[in-house]
Motif scaffolding. Sequence first.
Motif, short mmCIF file in Angstrom:
data_model
loop_
_atom_site.label_atom_id
_atom_site.label_comp_id
_atom_site.label_asym_id
_atom_site.label_seq_id
_atom_site.Cartn_x
_atom_site.Cartn_y
_atom_site.Cartn_z
N HIS A 262 2.31 -27.50 18.84
CA HIS A 262 2.13 -26.14 18.33
C HIS A 262 2.23 -26.15 16.81
O HIS A 262 3.16 -26.73 16.24
CB HIS A 262 3.18 -25.20 18.91
N CYS A 278 4.59 -27.73 11.94
CA CYS A 278 4.17 -28.55 13.08
C CYS A 278 5.38 -28.89 13.93
O CYS A 278 6.31 -29.56 13.46
CB CYS A 278 3.49 -29.82 12.59
N ASP A 279 5.35 -28.47 15.18
CA ASP A 279 6.48 -28.69 16.09
C ASP A 279 6.31 -30.06 16.75
O ASP A 279 5.87 -30.18 17.90
CB ASP A 279 6.54 -27.58 17.12
N ARG A 284 10.46 -25.70 19.99
CA ARG A 284 10.32 -24.25 20.16
C ARG A 284 9.72 -23.90 21.51
O ARG A 284 9.58 -22.72 21.84
CB ARG A 284 9.46 -23.69 19.03
#
Length: 313
Positions: A262, A278-279, A284
């Motif tokens: 994500h 940027c995960d 999250r």
Amino acid sequence: MTHSALPVIMDGDPGLDDAVAWLLALASPEVQVLGLCAVHGNVALPLTTRNAGVALALAGRGDVPVYAGTDRPLLRAPLSAATVHGDTGLPAAHLPEPVRPPEAGHAVTVLIDAARARPGALTLIATGPLTNVALAFRLAPDLPGLLREVVWMGGSTGHGNSTPAAEFNALADPHAAAVVFTSGATLRMVGLNVTMQCVASPERIEALRQLGNRCGEVCAELLTFYAGVYRQRYGLSGGALHDPLAVAAVLWPELLTWQAMHVEVDTQPGPNFGRTVCDLYGVRHQPANAHVAVGVDDESFFTRLLERLARLP
């Protein structure tokens, strides 16, 4: 060009590394370049539009149309990268004149029409601010689902280059980038975390010069100018080949390592404005909205870049 060549539209803000990227695409039989769409960014729109025509003249491709797009971001004040790309965007001597004028149509309309004419088939390679793409998505809500994919050179999983947090293409229009990342389009992001590994060192610039063609000589001249900026600003031996790597991602996706994640674009004023958040570890628990490049085989990339540019005049 092969019968199975992938139809693509190039959208960007040339700019010297955009020009090298577009020459790579024009030299590659895997893709059919339907048009070049210019946007504001590295230099102003009249210059990016002209530079698109210069790239086509260098490649001997008078058959590809050029379209001017948006001349400013959606909301923020315009940025320029003339200190990196020179006042004209293409700091080389004795460049050819464009062989044809820009077409009358607007780049945003062209993107919409091209995707609707080829549902599920068209790839958009974006190497500048995403203003044209975001406006097309807003005007045609069906467009994200019609594109095969959008491949964007922009953002980063970590550091920025225009601010500590933000890469130039993202910072130049973060609101447009946010539209694209929330659109549902199939999206791949090629950011600074990989492009800064692809450095045009003096040895690589000399290899371009030794190709013995006009395109190789011009690319060497452009990247020599670029190298001076990168040595002073980043302590590197040459300039990073940001935009050509986005084209390589379409031609040879196996040269990069990809991770679904994500990505959120920060549009709030402050030190993180324009950052692509940027995960990497999924902390999250948001669904992935992009495949992000996290590794690259830069030696193979440059070898293939040389081989393709050797095919040009």
